[in-house]
Design a protein around this motif. Structure first.
Motif, short mmCIF file in Angstrom:
data_model
loop_
_atom_site.label_atom_id
_atom_site.label_comp_id
_atom_site.label_asym_id
_atom_site.label_seq_id
_atom_site.Cartn_x
_atom_site.Cartn_y
_atom_site.Cartn_z
N GLY A 133 0.85 -1.19 0.00
CA GLY A 133 0.00 0.00 0.00
C GLY A 133 0.88 1.24 0.00
O GLY A 133 1.83 1.32 0.78
N ILE A 134 0.58 2.19 -0.87
CA ILE A 134 1.40 3.39 -1.04
C ILE A 134 0.51 4.62 -0.88
O ILE A 134 -0.54 4.72 -1.51
CB ILE A 134 2.08 3.41 -2.42
CG1 ILE A 134 2.94 2.16 -2.62
CG2 ILE A 134 2.92 4.67 -2.58
CD1 ILE A 134 3.52 2.03 -4.02
N ASP A 135 0.96 5.54 -0.05
CA ASP A 135 0.28 6.82 0.13
C ASP A 135 1.19 7.90 -0.44
O ASP A 135 2.26 8.19 0.12
CB ASP A 135 0.03 7.06 1.62
CG ASP A 135 -0.54 8.45 1.92
OD1 ASP A 135 -0.94 9.15 0.98
OD2 ASP A 135 -0.57 8.82 3.12
N ILE A 136 0.79 8.49 -1.57
CA ILE A 136 1.58 9.54 -2.20
C ILE A 136 1.00 10.89 -1.79
O ILE A 136 -0.03 11.32 -2.33
CB ILE A 136 1.62 9.39 -3.73
CG1 ILE A 136 2.21 8.02 -4.11
CG2 ILE A 136 2.43 10.52 -4.36
CD1 ILE A 136 2.24 7.77 -5.61
N GLY A 137 1.62 11.52 -0.83
CA GLY A 137 1.18 12.82 -0.36
C GLY A 137 2.02 13.93 -0.94
O GLY A 137 3.02 13.70 -1.63
N GLY A 138 1.65 15.17 -0.64
CA GLY A 138 2.34 16.30 -1.20
C GLY A 138 3.78 16.44 -0.73
O GLY A 138 4.63 16.94 -1.47
N SER A 139 4.07 15.97 0.49
CA SER A 139 5.43 16.09 1.01
C SER A 139 6.08 14.75 1.29
O SER A 139 7.30 14.63 1.19
CB SER A 139 5.43 16.94 2.28
OG SER A 139 4.60 16.37 3.27
N THR A 140 5.28 13.75 1.64
CA THR A 140 5.83 12.45 2.03
C THR A 140 5.09 11.32 1.32
O THR A 140 3.87 11.38 1.16
CB THR A 140 5.72 12.23 3.55
OG1 THR A 140 6.39 13.30 4.23
CG2 THR A 140 6.33 10.91 3.98
N THR A 141 5.85 10.32 0.89
CA THR A 141 5.28 9.09 0.35
C THR A 141 5.54 7.98 1.35
O THR A 141 6.69 7.77 1.77
CB THR A 141 5.91 8.73 -1.00
OG1 THR A 141 5.54 9.73 -1.96
CG2 THR A 141 5.47 7.36 -1.48
N GLN A 142 4.47 7.30 1.75
CA GLN A 142 4.58 6.22 2.74
C GLN A 142 4.24 4.89 2.08
O GLN A 142 3.29 4.80 1.30
CB GLN A 142 3.64 6.47 3.91
CG GLN A 142 3.74 5.42 5.01
CD GLN A 142 2.76 5.66 6.15
OE1 GLN A 142 2.02 6.64 6.15
NE2 GLN A 142 2.74 4.76 7.11
N VAL A 143 5.02 3.86 2.39
CA VAL A 143 4.82 2.52 1.83
C VAL A 143 4.68 1.53 2.98
O VAL A 143 5.47 1.57 3.93
CB VAL A 143 6.01 2.10 0.94
CG1 VAL A 143 5.86 0.66 0.47
CG2 VAL A 143 6.15 3.04 -0.25
N VAL A 144 3.67 0.67 2.90
CA VAL A 144 3.57 -0.44 3.84
C VAL A 144 3.48 -1.74 3.07
O VAL A 144 2.96 -1.77 1.94
CB VAL A 144 2.35 -0.32 4.79
CG1 VAL A 144 2.42 0.95 5.63
CG2 VAL A 144 1.03 -0.38 4.02
N LEU A 145 4.00 -2.79 3.65
CA LEU A 145 3.89 -4.14 3.10
C LEU A 145 3.09 -4.95 4.10
O LEU A 145 3.40 -4.97 5.30
CB LEU A 145 5.27 -4.76 2.89
CG LEU A 145 5.39 -5.85 1.81
CD1 LEU A 145 5.00 -5.31 0.45
CD2 LEU A 145 6.81 -6.39 1.78
N CYS A 146 2.01 -5.60 3.63
CA CYS A 146 1.06 -6.27 4.51
C CYS A 146 0.92 -7.74 4.13
O CYS A 146 1.11 -8.12 2.97
CB CYS A 146 -0.33 -5.63 4.38
SG CYS A 146 -0.38 -3.87 4.60
N ASP A 147 0.50 -8.53 5.12
CA ASP A 147 0.12 -9.90 4.81
C ASP A 147 -1.34 -9.91 4.37
O ASP A 147 -1.98 -8.85 4.20
CB ASP A 147 0.38 -10.83 6.01
CG ASP A 147 -0.47 -10.49 7.23
OD1 ASP A 147 -1.48 -9.76 7.12
OD2 ASP A 147 -0.12 -10.97 8.33
N GLU A 148 -1.90 -11.10 4.18
CA GLU A 148 -3.26 -11.20 3.64
C GLU A 148 -4.32 -10.75 4.62
O GLU A 148 -5.47 -10.52 4.24
CB GLU A 148 -3.53 -12.63 3.16
CG GLU A 148 -2.58 -13.04 2.03
CD GLU A 148 -3.16 -14.11 1.13
OE1 GLU A 148 -4.32 -13.97 0.70
OE2 GLU A 148 -2.44 -15.09 0.85
#
Length: 308
Positions: free
Chosen positions: A11-26
Motif C-alpha cells: 500500500g502506497i500513500d503519495i502525499g504532497g510532502s511524504t510518500t509512505q509505503v507499507v507491506l502487509c500480509d493477507e
C-alpha cells in the motif's frame, strides 16, 4: 523442498510532502514500512520512482511474493483506469499521469489507484475504527476537508469519482475556497481555514493545533473558531445523512487531533437538528492514523484480487 512463500500486498500513500509505503500480509497486518520525500515538483515519473525505491527497500527486508499494489493519491482519480484526473498546483505533471499502468509495468503485478480520502475510508472500514460497518461517511480534516462514502458495504465513488466530497458543499457563508468556489465547508473546518479565521479575529497567526490549545486554555476567539467549524461539520453531516442515510461518520486528519475539543462542538448542533431518519449519527475518531491511506490502498488491492 522449498517452503510456501506467503503473498504480500503493498500500500502506497503519495502525499504532497511524504510518500509512505507499507507491506502487509493477507490479513492486512503491517509487516514492514518505509517513507520518503515526495518529489512533487519533479513530475509523476519521479514521484513513482521514489515510491518504487521505498517499496524495493521494504521488499528486500521482508519475505513474500508481491501479489498486488494499491495507491492512495491526492487529487481526483479515475479509480478504474488508475489515472490522476485533477491535481493541485503543488504537483508538477501529475494530472493525467498513468499511475497504475506505470506500476504494473515496473512490478509485474496488478496495481490499483484511489483518491487518498477514499483509501483512508477503505482502511478504516477494513481494519480500523469502523471495521465491518456497511454505511459510513469518511471525513478528513487536514489542510483541506475531504470526504468519501461507503454504502451497502462498498465504496461509492459516484459518476465522476467525487461522491462524498463533503468539504466542497456550499452554503457555509461567502468566504473564498481553495477550489475557486465560495462558502464551502472547507472554509470553516480545514486546518488552513482555522488558522485564517483565528487570524482575522485576533491578528495572531497560529496553527490549527495552537488554536485548539488556546481554546482549551480559555481563549474565547479560539473557541469560537472551533465552534464554527463544529457547527459547519454538523450541518454538512445532517445534509449527507438526509441524502444517503449514513449511520456512522469516521473523522481523521490533523484537525481531528483536537477530538476532545471538537467532538462536543459537532455533537451539540447535531443533537439540536437530528437527521430526518430520527436516528442519531455516530461520530468516531479514526483509529489508524498515518496508516489509514496505505492500508486502505492495500485493502483495495487485496479486494480486487479476491473478486477477479
Amino acid at each position: 523442498m522449498s517452503g510456501h512463500v506467503p503473498r504480500v500486498f503493498a500500500g502506497i500513500d503519495i502525499g504532497g510532502s511524504t510518500t509512505q509505503v507499507v507491506l502487509c500480509d493477507e490479513e492486512l497486518n503491517v509487516l514492514d514500512r518505509a517513507d520518503t520525500a515526495t518529489p512533487a515538483a519533479d513530475g509523476g515519473g519521479a514521484m513513482i520512482a521514489a515510491a518504487l525505491d521505498a517499496l524495493a527497500a521494504v521488499r528486500a527486508r521482508t519475505p513474500g511474493s508481491l501479489a498486488a499494489v494499491g495507491v492512495g493519491a491526492a487529487g481526483v482519480v479515475d479509480s478504474v483506469t488508475g489515472h490522476i484526473l485533477v491535481a493541485s498546483d503543488s504537483f508538477t505533471d501529475w494530472a493525467g499521469f498513468p499511475v497504475a499502468a506505470t506500476l504494473r509495468t515496473a512490478l509485474g503485478v496488478p496495481a490499483f489507484v484511489d483518491n487518498d480520502v477514499n483509501a483512508f475510508l477503505r482502511g478504516e472500514v477494513a481494519c480500523g475504527a469502523v471495521a465491518g460497518q456497511t454505511d459510513v461517511l469518511g471525513m478528513t480534516l487536514g489542510t483541506g476537508v475531504g470526504g468519501a462514502l461507503w454504502t451497502a458495504g462498498a465504496l461509492h465513488a459516484g459518476a465522476h469519482g467525487a461522491a462524498g466530497e463533503i468539504g466542497h458543499i456550499p452554503g457555509f457563508g461567502d468566504l473564498p475556497c481553495t477550489c475557486g468556489g465560495r462558502g464551502h465547508l472547507e472554509t470553516l473546518a480545514s486546518a488552513r481555514s482555522i488558522r485564517a479565521r483565528y487570524g482575522e479575529r485576533t491578528g495572531r497567526w497560529l496553527t490549527a493545533r495552537e488554536v485548539a490549545e488556546a481554546a482549551r486554555a480559555g481563549d474565547a476567539d479560539a473557541h469560537a473558531v472551533y465552534a464554527a467549524a463544529g457547527a459547519g461539520i454538523a450541518r454538512a453531516l445532517v445534509m449527507t445523512a438526509g441524502l444517503v442515510d449514513i449511520s456512522t461518520v469516521v473523522i481523521g486528519g490533523g484537525v481531528s487531533g483536537a477530538w476532545p475539543l471538537l467532538e462536543p462542538l459537532i455533537q451539540q448542533p447535531l443533537a439540536a437538528e437530528p437527521p430526518v431518519s430520527g436516528r442519531p449519527v455516530k461520530l468516531v475518531p479514526a483509529a489508524l492514523g498515518d496508516d489509514a491511506v496505505p492500508l486502505g490502498a492495500a485493502a483495495r488491492a487485496r479486494h480486487e484480487l479476491a473478486t477477479d
